[in-house]
Write an enzyme that holds these catalytic residues in place. Sequence first.
Site, PDB file in Angstrom:
ATOM      1  N   GLY A 141      48.003  22.535  51.021  1.00  0.00           N
ATOM      2  CA  GLY A 141      46.767  23.208  51.545  1.00  0.00           C
ATOM      3  C   GLY A 141      45.859  23.172  49.983  1.00  0.00           C
ATOM      4  O   GLY A 141      44.507  23.125  50.117  1.00  0.00           O
ATOM      5  N   ALA A 142      46.468  23.060  48.946  1.00  0.00           N
ATOM      6  CA  ALA A 142      45.667  23.043  47.351  1.00  0.00           C
ATOM      7  C   ALA A 142      44.829  21.677  47.495  1.00  0.00           C
ATOM      8  O   ALA A 142      43.728  21.722  46.982  1.00  0.00           O
ATOM      9  CB  ALA A 142      46.693  23.019  46.468  1.00  0.00           C
ATOM     10  N   GLY A 150      32.945  54.790  32.113  1.00  0.00           N
ATOM     11  CA  GLY A 150      32.381  55.342  33.231  1.00  0.00           C
ATOM     12  C   GLY A 150      31.728  54.666  33.993  1.00  0.00           C
ATOM     13  O   GLY A 150      31.912  53.274  34.245  1.00  0.00           O
ATOM     14  N   GLY A 151      30.562  55.200  34.389  1.00  0.00           N
ATOM     15  CA  GLY A 151      29.824  54.344  35.691  1.00  0.00           C
ATOM     16  C   GLY A 151      28.814  53.239  34.784  1.00  0.00           C
ATOM     17  O   GLY A 151      28.528  52.169  35.560  1.00  0.00           O
TER      18      GLY A 151
END
Length: 531
Positions: free
Chosen positions: A421-422, A186-187
Site C-alpha cells: 500500500g505504501a 497555556g492557551g
Amino acid sequence: MRALSTPRKGQEATDLTPKNPIEELRRRKQEVLLGGGKERIEKLHAEGRLTARERIELLLDPGSFQETGVFVEHRTTDFGMADRKIPGDGVVSGFGRIDGRLVFVFAQDFTVFGGTLSEPNAKKICNVMDQAMENGAPIIGLNDSGGARIQEGVQSLGGYAEIFLRNTLASGVVPQISAIMGPCAGGAVYSPAITDFVIMVKETSHMFVTGPNVIKEVTKEDVTFEELGGAMTHNTKSGVAHFAVDDDEACLAAIRRLLSFLPSNNVDDPPRIASQDPPDRMESRLNGIVPSESNKAYDMKEIVRLVVDDADFFEVHEHYAPNLIVGFARLGGYPVGIVGNQPQALAGVLDIKSSTKGARFVRFCDAFNIPLVTFEDVPGFLPGTEQEWGGIIRHGAKLLYAYCEATVPKLTVVVRKAYGGAYDVMSSKHIRGDYNVAWPQAELAVMGAEGAVNIIYRKEIEQAKDAAAARAKYVAEYNEKFANPYVAAALGYLDDVLEPQETRPRLIRALSALRGKRQSLPPKKHGLIPL
C-alpha cells in the site's frame, strides 16, 4: 476678543508656554523604544536573548520596518494597574520587507509585563494579521510571553481567541511562521500550533499547556522545563516544532531562508531565483549511489542534494520521524517541495509519525502552489501492535489523502523499493501523479520476494526434497518478475525508466511542462481528512 494674559512677575514663562510638540513626540518615542526599561533589557541580554525591537531589526530588510499601534496602552485599573502603563503594552507590531517582499510581523516584548497578552495588544496583533490577509503577505509572530495577563481576566482570554480565529482564517491563504524565542505556555501555544511552521531556540524557549509545577502536583511526574517543552523535545518527540536553532540570530536567519522558498500568498507563484547550476547537468555519481543489495541502507538526502540546484536542500522537521525526509529545494531556479523515504532510518518504512509529518508538508505545498517531487524507496508500513493500536490505518490514510487531494504538479522517482500500500500512497500514478519514473533497480510489488514466496509457494516448498533450493528458485522467479520496473512501465504506471544520472534534467523538463497545470477538486465545503 480677550487678550492672552501675560505671566506675572516672577512666574516662569514656561508654565504657560505650550511644550514644543515635536520635542514632546521625540520624548515619547524614546520612551517607547525603552520598553520595560534598561534594567530589564540588560537582564534579557544576560540570558542570551534579544529584545523585541532588536529581533525585528535583524529579521527585516534594513530600514523597512513601519510600526503600528505605537502608543497603545492597556485600560485596566484593577490591582494597581492604573499606575503601570507602558506605551506599546508588551508587543511591537507592524510591517516591513524581507528580500524586498512585504511581510507583517509582531514581536512580544518580554520586558513589558513579561510580554503577557492584554486585550489592547491582542488587537494590535489582530490588526497586522487582518492587514496581512487583505494584502496577501506572510505573517510572522515572534513569541516571547508569560501568557495571559492575569489582571485582565477573561478580556485577555478573549484576545487569544481573536488571534486563534485569524490564524485559522489565514491558514492556506498566506504563510504563517511562528518563532518561539522565550516562554509560550497555556492557551498561548495554540496560535503557533495552527500556523504553518514553528521555530524554537534551544535552551531559551519552552512550550507547554501545563507547566512542570502543575504536572508534579497532578500526576506526580518530576520534569524540567527543558524536558517538558524545550526546543529538542518538540523537535524530536512531539513534532510540534519544525526547526531547532542555537540562538535568536539563527532563528531570524532561518525565517528569512524559509520565506525565500515560499510565495507571499496562495495566488502567487513561489519566487524564482537564478541558479548557475546547469539544468541539463548529468550527475554520474547517482549511477552508483544505491547499493546492489536491496536490504542495504544509503542516504536519500545525498540523492536529493545531487539532483537539486546547487546541492541546496532546506530540510523541515529534520529531527522528527527521520524515516521520511521533507523540505524545500529548487530545480531550474523554481522552488519545489521534496518528500523522500530515508533507508537509513527504519529502512524507510512509513509509520504513524512519518505519515503525519508527510501529510502536513504535502498539504502545505499544495496550498501554496509549490510542486512536489517524491523520491521513493519504501518497503511498506511499519508492522506491530504499537502501530496498529496507535492508529497507523488512520494516520497512514492522512498521507494518502494529502497526495490524492494535491493539485500541484507531482513528480515521483522510484529509486528502489515501492512495496504494498505504501507504493500507492507515495504519489503513485493512480492518485494523479503527473510524471512517474523509476531507476532500473526499482522493485514494484505487493511485498519483497522472500515474504511473497513464503505465501505463494508455501506448500510447494514444504513438499520439496530440498526446501532451500526450491525457495531459492521461486525467489529468483519472483525477482525476475517484479524486482524491476518494466512490468509497471508496460502497464503505464511509470512514464519511463531512467538512468539515475538523467534524473535532474528530466525532472526540470517535466516541471517546465507542468508549470501551467490546472486541476480542480469536486465542489464541496471541505474534505474530511482522517484526523
